[in-house]
Scaffold this motif. Sequence first.
Motif, PDB file in Angstrom:
ATOM      1  N   ASP A 128       0.846  -1.182  -0.045  1.00 50.86           N
ATOM      2  CA  ASP A 128       0.024   0.019   0.045  1.00 50.86           C
ATOM      3  C   ASP A 128       0.894   1.161  -0.025  1.00 50.86           C
ATOM      4  N   ARG A 129       1.907   1.177   0.713  1.00 49.02           N
ATOM      5  CA  ARG A 129       2.950   2.532   0.940  1.00 49.02           C
ATOM      6  C   ARG A 129       3.436   2.545  -0.383  1.00 49.02           C
ATOM      7  N   LEU A 130       3.786   1.431  -1.056  1.00 48.30           N
ATOM      8  CA  LEU A 130       4.513   1.553  -2.393  1.00 48.30           C
ATOM      9  C   LEU A 130       3.970   2.017  -3.600  1.00 48.30           C
ATOM     10  N   GLY A 131       2.737   1.784  -3.705  1.00 47.96           N
ATOM     11  CA  GLY A 131       1.738   1.943  -4.677  1.00 47.96           C
ATOM     12  C   GLY A 131       1.499   0.736  -5.490  1.00 47.96           C
ATOM     13  N   ALA A 132       1.418  -0.518  -4.944  1.00 48.56           N
ATOM     14  CA  ALA A 132       1.241  -1.650  -5.677  1.00 48.56           C
ATOM     15  C   ALA A 132      -0.337  -1.942  -5.312  1.00 48.56           C
ATOM     16  N   ASP A 133      -0.866  -2.892  -6.201  1.00 55.92           N
ATOM     17  CA  ASP A 133      -2.338  -3.396  -6.493  1.00 55.92           C
ATOM     18  C   ASP A 133      -2.561  -4.198  -5.204  1.00 55.92           C
ATOM     19  N   VAL A 134      -3.282  -3.411  -4.052  1.00 60.68           N
ATOM     20  CA  VAL A 134      -3.437  -4.245  -2.612  1.00 60.68           C
ATOM     21  C   VAL A 134      -4.451  -5.379  -2.851  1.00 60.68           C
ATOM     22  N   ARG A 135      -5.634  -5.164  -3.894  1.00 66.12           N
ATOM     23  CA  ARG A 135      -6.427  -5.865  -3.818  1.00 66.12           C
ATOM     24  C   ARG A 135      -6.055  -7.286  -4.245  1.00 66.12           C
ATOM     25  N   TRP A 136      -5.300  -7.440  -5.180  1.00 63.51           N
ATOM     26  CA  TRP A 136      -4.771  -8.883  -5.618  1.00 63.51           C
ATOM     27  C   TRP A 136      -3.727  -9.436  -4.808  1.00 63.51           C
ATOM     28  N   ILE A 137      -2.893  -8.559  -3.898  1.00 62.59           N
ATOM     29  CA  ILE A 137      -2.024  -9.163  -3.197  1.00 62.59           C
ATOM     30  C   ILE A 137      -2.817  -9.767  -2.018  1.00 62.59           C
ATOM     31  N   ALA A 138      -3.924  -8.984  -1.687  1.00 62.54           N
ATOM     32  CA  ALA A 138      -4.684  -9.517  -0.384  1.00 62.54           C
ATOM     33  C   ALA A 138      -5.297 -10.838  -0.753  1.00 62.54           C
ATOM     34  N   ILE A 139      -5.865 -10.994  -1.941  1.00 61.60           N
ATOM     35  CA  ILE A 139      -6.706 -12.187  -2.132  1.00 61.60           C
ATOM     36  C   ILE A 139      -5.802 -13.147  -2.401  1.00 61.60           C
ATOM     37  N   HIS A 141      -2.727 -13.805  -1.107  1.00 61.76           N
ATOM     38  CA  HIS A 141      -2.065 -14.222   0.239  1.00 61.76           C
ATOM     39  C   HIS A 141      -3.161 -14.987   1.153  1.00 61.76           C
ATOM     40  N   ALA A 142      -4.267 -14.414   0.836  1.00 60.76           N
ATOM     41  CA  ALA A 142      -5.631 -15.144   1.584  1.00 60.76           C
ATOM     42  C   ALA A 142      -5.629 -16.535   1.191  1.00 60.76           C
ATOM     43  N   ILE A 143      -5.714 -16.937   0.082  1.00 59.50           N
ATOM     44  CA  ILE A 143      -5.761 -18.079  -0.511  1.00 59.50           C
ATOM     45  C   ILE A 143      -4.348 -19.198  -0.190  1.00 59.50           C
ATOM     46  N   ARG A 144      -3.136 -18.560  -0.289  1.00 62.50           N
ATOM     47  CA  ARG A 144      -2.016 -19.001   0.004  1.00 62.50           C
ATOM     48  C   ARG A 144      -2.171 -19.313   1.497  1.00 62.50           C
ATOM     49  N   LEU A 145      -2.560 -18.459   2.311  1.00 60.89           N
ATOM     50  CA  LEU A 145      -2.656 -18.919   3.911  1.00 60.89           C
ATOM     51  C   LEU A 145      -3.566 -20.089   4.239  1.00 60.89           C
ATOM     52  N   VAL A 146      -4.844 -19.996   3.653  1.00 59.41           N
ATOM     53  CA  VAL A 146      -5.708 -21.049   4.067  1.00 59.41           C
ATOM     54  C   VAL A 146      -4.927 -22.240   3.643  1.00 59.41           C
ATOM     55  N   GLY A 253      -3.387 -17.583  -7.362  1.00 56.85           N
ATOM     56  CA  GLY A 253      -3.165 -17.801  -6.049  1.00 56.85           C
ATOM     57  C   GLY A 253      -3.208 -19.171  -5.563  1.00 56.85           C
ATOM     58  N   LEU A 254      -4.266 -19.784  -6.256  1.00 55.54           N
ATOM     59  CA  LEU A 254      -4.094 -21.257  -6.014  1.00 55.54           C
ATOM     60  C   LEU A 254      -2.872 -22.042  -6.418  1.00 55.54           C
ATOM     61  N   ALA A 255      -2.554 -21.810  -7.572  1.00 59.32           N
ATOM     62  CA  ALA A 255      -1.011 -22.446  -7.883  1.00 59.32           C
ATOM     63  C   ALA A 255       0.024 -21.948  -7.213  1.00 59.32           C
ATOM     64  N   PHE A 256       0.118 -20.558  -6.530  1.00 58.77           N
ATOM     65  CA  PHE A 256       1.035 -20.456  -5.893  1.00 58.77           C
ATOM     66  C   PHE A 256       1.028 -21.072  -4.503  1.00 58.77           C
TER      67      PHE A 256
END
Length: 341
Positions: A128-139, A141-146, A253-256
């Motif tokens: 968020d601080r560096l101007g990246a697209d937070v939406r895709w990063i969040a989803i 990571h959420a998939i990866r975490l689960v 996200g699933l593949a990662f």
Amino acid sequence: MLKRSLLTLLIGGLGGGLASLAALPLAWMLGPLFLVLAASLAGAKAGIDPRLHRGAIAMLGLFIGNRIDLGELSHLLEWYPSVLAMLGYMGLMLLGGRWLFARSGMSRLSALFCAFPGSMNGAVILADRLGADVRWIAITHAIRLVMVVASAALLASHLAGGVVLGEGNGLHWGDLYLLALAPACAWLGRRLRLPIPEFLGPIAVGAAMASLGHGIVLPDLLLILTFLVLGSSVGARFSGTGWSRLLRVGRYGLAFGAYAVVMALGTAWGVASLTDLPFAAVLLALLPGGVGEMAVIAVALEIDPVYVVSHHVLRLLLLILLTPPLIALARRRRAAAQRRR
């Protein structure tokens, strides 16, 4: 903004309650994220007041810092084989994940943060601080975490539904000072000119207090509210986003997530084969899941939780501290290359 924030938190609270009933890992983070995300995609005008968001980040930093005992980190010298393996694993995650997510059409910077080997909140805050697209990063990571936490929980399937957020501590009037302590730590971080002061300031204070034997036990209610605000805030960022784009990025996200688990299994097997370190302990130390979840599973398997947690803390600190200067260096090199053209 107040009305919108209350509506968003109400939706997020419903999501957290449903996720908690379903025993979802980090229920009060992922539940609000997914339900507010769905509401945003359906056209709801969701949003969280930035001041409330910054306060939640400070409370999260205090929570993470309280789990860091600087004295225990000295044992990392004795566990250098798995520490080196963890560094190699981080490199594999960043390189492989960045290549994978770049195929989705997102920017290189966003792909880099999607490939972060752990630290969902840290990745979102830095991005968020560096101007990246937070939406895709969040989803992603959420998939990866689960996927990662569910895979680790298979090692202790009889406790897979018992992963909890807090430690069963109720909220008392004497705990209300924490509402002032977290912002005060963020203020200290700004005075010290730390990067991400509202996050690193509380982490530093919490770690110092824990190392001196004056650790803070955050009440479960404060933790729930902190994760509720953070999850709802991320989910609200999907307003105006189409389902087709979300599903297309979700595949990556699933593949990662699968890539992270497979590479952790292979790396842990290699370390266990060459050293006396137990395979399960190394695997839990490598898997990029939540620190709390990995610690709970380690205790269930009678694995030294200090060993597991110290690796995760080291990885978190490295990601937080090294990413901003590395990205700044990459930007300067790219700008210099463009000028030469």
